[in-house]
Design a protein around this motif. Structure first.
Motif, PDB file in Angstrom:
ATOM      1  N   LYS A   9       0.843  -1.196   0.000  1.00 46.09           N
ATOM      2  CA  LYS A   9       0.000   0.000   0.000  1.00 46.09           C
ATOM      3  C   LYS A   9       0.878   1.245   0.000  1.00 46.09           C
ATOM      4  CE  LYS A   9      -3.696   2.546   0.375  1.00 46.09           C
ATOM      5  NZ  LYS A   9      -4.737   2.560  -0.671  1.00 46.09           N
ATOM      6  N   ASN A  45      -7.069  -2.504   7.590  1.00 43.66           N
ATOM      7  CA  ASN A  45      -8.041  -1.771   6.773  1.00 43.66           C
ATOM      8  C   ASN A  45      -8.159  -2.364   5.374  1.00 43.66           C
ATOM      9  OD1 ASN A  45      -8.999   0.079   8.626  1.00 43.66           O
ATOM     10  ND2 ASN A  45      -7.400   1.563   8.208  1.00 43.66           N
ATOM     11  N   THR A  48     -10.171  -5.750   5.623  1.00 42.64           N
ATOM     12  CA  THR A  48     -11.602  -5.561   5.853  1.00 42.64           C
ATOM     13  C   THR A  48     -12.286  -4.804   4.722  1.00 42.64           C
ATOM     14  OG1 THR A  48     -11.079  -3.554   7.071  1.00 42.64           O
ATOM     15  CG2 THR A  48     -11.419  -5.543   8.360  1.00 42.64           C
ATOM     16  N   GLY A  49     -11.505  -4.339   3.745  1.00 42.73           N
ATOM     17  CA  GLY A  49     -12.119  -3.663   2.601  1.00 42.73           C
ATOM     18  C   GLY A  49     -12.382  -2.185   2.820  1.00 42.73           C
ATOM     19  N   TYR A  50     -11.854  -1.616   3.903  1.00 45.89           N
ATOM     20  CA  TYR A  50     -12.065  -0.181   4.121  1.00 45.89           C
ATOM     21  C   TYR A  50     -11.251   0.626   3.112  1.00 45.89           C
ATOM     22  CZ  TYR A  50     -12.047   4.375   6.468  1.00 45.89           C
ATOM     23  OH  TYR A  50     -12.154   5.713   6.760  1.00 45.89           O
ATOM     24  N   ILE A  51     -10.022   0.203   2.879  1.00 44.67           N
ATOM     25  CA  ILE A  51      -9.222   0.810   1.820  1.00 44.67           C
ATOM     26  C   ILE A  51      -8.757  -0.303   0.882  1.00 44.67           C
ATOM     27  CG2 ILE A  51      -8.452   2.819   3.129  1.00 44.67           C
ATOM     28  CD1 ILE A  51      -5.845   1.357   3.671  1.00 44.67           C
ATOM     29  N   SER A  52      -8.261   0.087  -0.273  1.00 44.38           N
ATOM     30  CA  SER A  52      -7.800  -0.912  -1.222  1.00 44.38           C
ATOM     31  C   SER A  52      -6.276  -0.915  -1.257  1.00 44.38           C
ATOM     32  CB  SER A  52      -8.339  -0.590  -2.607  1.00 44.38           C
ATOM     33  OG  SER A  52      -9.732  -0.563  -2.569  1.00 44.38           O
ATOM     34  N   ALA A  53      -5.727  -2.101  -1.511  1.00 40.82           N
ATOM     35  CA  ALA A  53      -4.274  -2.211  -1.597  1.00 40.82           C
ATOM     36  C   ALA A  53      -3.808  -1.647  -2.938  1.00 40.82           C
ATOM     37  CB  ALA A  53      -3.873  -3.670  -1.484  1.00 40.82           C
ATOM     38  N   LYS A  73     -16.896  -9.314   3.303  1.00 34.23           N
ATOM     39  CA  LYS A  73     -17.336  -8.466   4.410  1.00 34.23           C
ATOM     40  C   LYS A  73     -18.359  -9.169   5.288  1.00 34.23           C
ATOM     41  CE  LYS A  73     -16.281  -4.155   2.068  1.00 34.23           C
ATOM     42  NZ  LYS A  73     -16.828  -3.015   1.322  1.00 34.23           N
ATOM     43  N   TYR A  78     -15.193  -6.284  12.389  1.00 34.52           N
ATOM     44  CA  TYR A  78     -14.007  -5.428  12.489  1.00 34.52           C
ATOM     45  C   TYR A  78     -14.180  -4.418  13.614  1.00 34.52           C
ATOM     46  CZ  TYR A  78     -10.358  -2.180  10.810  1.00 34.52           C
ATOM     47  OH  TYR A  78      -9.265  -1.373  10.681  1.00 34.52           O
ATOM     48  N   PRO A  80     -12.188  -1.304  14.512  1.00 30.95           N
ATOM     49  CA  PRO A  80     -11.066  -0.437  14.153  1.00 30.95           C
ATOM     50  C   PRO A  80     -10.437   0.176  15.399  1.00 30.95           C
ATOM     51  CG  PRO A  80     -13.078   0.206  13.007  1.00 30.95           C
ATOM     52  CD  PRO A  80     -13.465  -0.742  14.093  1.00 30.95           C
TER      53      PRO A  80
END
Lengths: 314, 247
Positions: A9, A45, A48-53, A73, A78, A80
């Motif tokens: 990332k 993150n 869990t799909g909050y941000i993308s790699a 999901k 999760y 955080p």
């Protein structure tokens, strides 16, 4: 169960996570260990799909988080770093809302909320506004939120941060209990916590994984010899002379006087060699009784500091 | 989506935001009602004692565009700042349903305000001879009013998704409203045909005119709905994009 492959990332030019890979087996509790800013939260993150790699893949139960986000999901709960709670809602309203967005059947909502809030003893505050609760209770609300829908995987980002010692012990006990049913990834920079709760440890430093193994193996790996501290009634020079004469002893060093008319001495032996009986007899013969023998274990802290290249302060 | 919508509506009324919006809305409508419909003088307004609500409602559209940020400024900015967006972005909900849920919640508050606003035409109807106020025409005007409000809401939602500061979201939304109202006459006065075309495509008030005249025009309807749809879409894209860039 959880497979992370070559995850990277970038935030602008800053490399937050650098090509990391690891696997977590179903039903295990994994400690994700690193200093602040090492990339723990970023990795969580991404999982869990909050941000993308930027590149690499994260798969849970065979589903890729980018290609099948909904399936992934659904099986993740999760918590955080900062619990995602709404200050102005009551605990009951908030949990109902979480149930609704996590596809819990409407008919099962009340019993489900009761069941999971029982686990963290949240029942007595159900009707109160979240904003008026103590930090400890807010953290528990965040924890219950992660449990909504009984997800197979729990991802907990520093679950005990900001809690008092009693609450920390409670939350740890709870995580241990949950570990029997769920697969858990837990991040922390508190070493005893990971040592206490997790079977497997992943150590991350500056976005890279520096070690991943069971705690026992990590301790084994770093421990080339066994150390013990002995307290002996007598003078340092005489005692060290006696101890150096014992077979199996590699290294002897006086640690100074901690108690009147005694001396503390560090004795290092080869791994697997037990010199205690010989030592006892020899010192008794020399009329220098042993008052204490204490093995010094390699702690997770030693491993961590060695792997992340930091100096230990003595 | 409805879970998000319900929660947002509750949120508007747990906090002062919903009440503040409705209160300001009613206050401005009341002042316009007084100036345009009640008094016989023409100071400043150019109207006097009109037995018809359409002029007041038409004037209200401008003020509406400036008070919609009250409802929309926090809609995504606050969640992003408090990191509560982590809850729905890691839930099985799609981003589209989150955006729509929040958007519909804001529209619901607008509808509530509009229902309360009906008091003014009712007063007119009570004190004028029957038939001078057409119910059907009034409803068409309200539909137009709602559409123009929905368009500004969509723009406000989009602006809110671009920042984590509610203040920035509010100020930018005001600026967009101002440009929409003022840009038209500026571009037209420059005399270029192309610019005049652009101006007329921006002109939201002109499209309201047919509703004010009591006609549900197909083209203005499509105009408002498609601009709202466009900004809802852009909001979804903006949130999606941030997942990739992280900024």
């Amino acid at each position: 169960m959880i497979e992370i492959e070559n995850l990277t990332k970038l935030y602008g030019n800053k490399l937050a996570v650098d090509n990391i890979s690891f696997k977590v087996k179903k039903g295990s509790v994994v400690g994700f260990l690193g200093r602040n800013g090492a990339g723990k939260s970023t990795t969580m993150n991404i999982i869990t799909g909050y941000i993308s790699a930027t590149s690499g893949t994260a798969r849970i139960n065979g589903y890729d988080i980018l290609k099948n986000p909904r399936e992934v999901k659904k099986c993740i709960g999760y918590l955080p770093e900062r619990p995602p709670i709404y200050q102005e809602m009551t605990v009951q309203e908030y949990l109902k809302f979480v149930c609704a967005i996590k596809d819990v059947k409407a008919s099962a909502v009340s019993s489900h909320i009761e069941e999971i809030s029982n686990l963290v003893k949240l029942n007595e505050v159900m009707g109160r506004r979240i904003g008026n609760l103590s930090k400890g209770y807010q953290q528990r609300v965040g924890m219950v939120q992660a449990l909504v829908g009984n997800p197979e995987v729990l991802i907990l980002d520093e679950p005990t941060v900001g809690l008092d010692p009693k609450q920390i012990i409670e939350i740890r006990r709870m995580i241990k209990a949950l570990g029997k049913k769920h697969t858990i990834i837990l991040s922390s920079h508190i070493l005893p916590e990971v040592a206490d709760v997790c079977e497997q440890v992943v150590i991350i430093n500056q976005g890279k994984i520096v070690a991943q193994d069971t705690l026992a193996n990590l301790q084994e790996g770093i421990q080339e010899s066994a150390n013990m501290v002995v307290r002996i009634a007598g003078s340092e020079s005489a005692a060290t002379k006696q101890l150096r004469a014992l077979s199996g002893v590699k290294f002897v060093e006086g640690l100074g006087v901690r108690e009147k008319d005694t001396v503390d001495i560090l004795v290092e032996t080869d791994k697997g060699v037990d010199v205690r009986r010989a030592m006892f007899n020899a010192m008794a013969k020399a009329n220098m009784p042993i008052l204490m023998i204490k093995y010094v274990d390699v702690t997770l802290e030693d491993i961590f500091l060695k792997l992340t290249g930091a100096e230990r302060e003595i | 989506m409805w879970a998000v919508c319900k929660k947002e509506i509750q949120n508007y009324f747990f906090s002062p935001v919903g009440y503040v919006f409705i209160a300001i809305f009613m206050l401005i409508s009341a002042v316009l009602f007084f100036n345009i419909n009640l008094t016989a003088n023409t100071y400043g307004t150019g109207y006097s004692g009109m037995a018809d609500y359409s002029t007041a409602l038409q004037n209200m559209t401008i003020y509406l565009s400036f008070i919609t940020p009250v409802l929309t400024m926090r809609i995504f900015a606050e969640e992003r700042k408090n990191k509560t967006d982590q809850l729905y972005l890691t839930s099985p909900l799609s981003i589209t349903s989150v955006v729509l849920g929040k958007y519909f919640a804001a529209l619901t508050v607008l509808l509530i305000a509009m229902v309360l606003n009906l008091i003014f035409p009712i007063v007119i109807a009570l004190y004028t001879s029957s038939g001078s106020l057409s119910f059907a025409m009034l409803m068409v005007q309200y539909v137009g009013f709602f559409l123009i409000g929905a368009t500004f809401m969509a723009i406000g939602v989009f602006v809110s998704s671009m920042t984590e500061s509610q203040v920035v979201a509010a100020v930018v939304s005001f600026a967009v409203a101002a440009v929409i109202w003022l840009g038209d006459s500026m571009l037209t006065s420059l005399g270029s045909e192309a610019l005049t075309d652009i101006a007329s495509s921006l002109n939201m008030l002109a499209r309201y005119q047919s509703f004010a005249d009591g006609i549900v025009g197909f083209s203005p309807l499509i105009y408002y709905v498609s601009i709202s749809g466009l900004f809802v879409f852009l909001t979804v894209r903006a949130i999606e994009r941030r997942r990739w860039t992280g900024v």
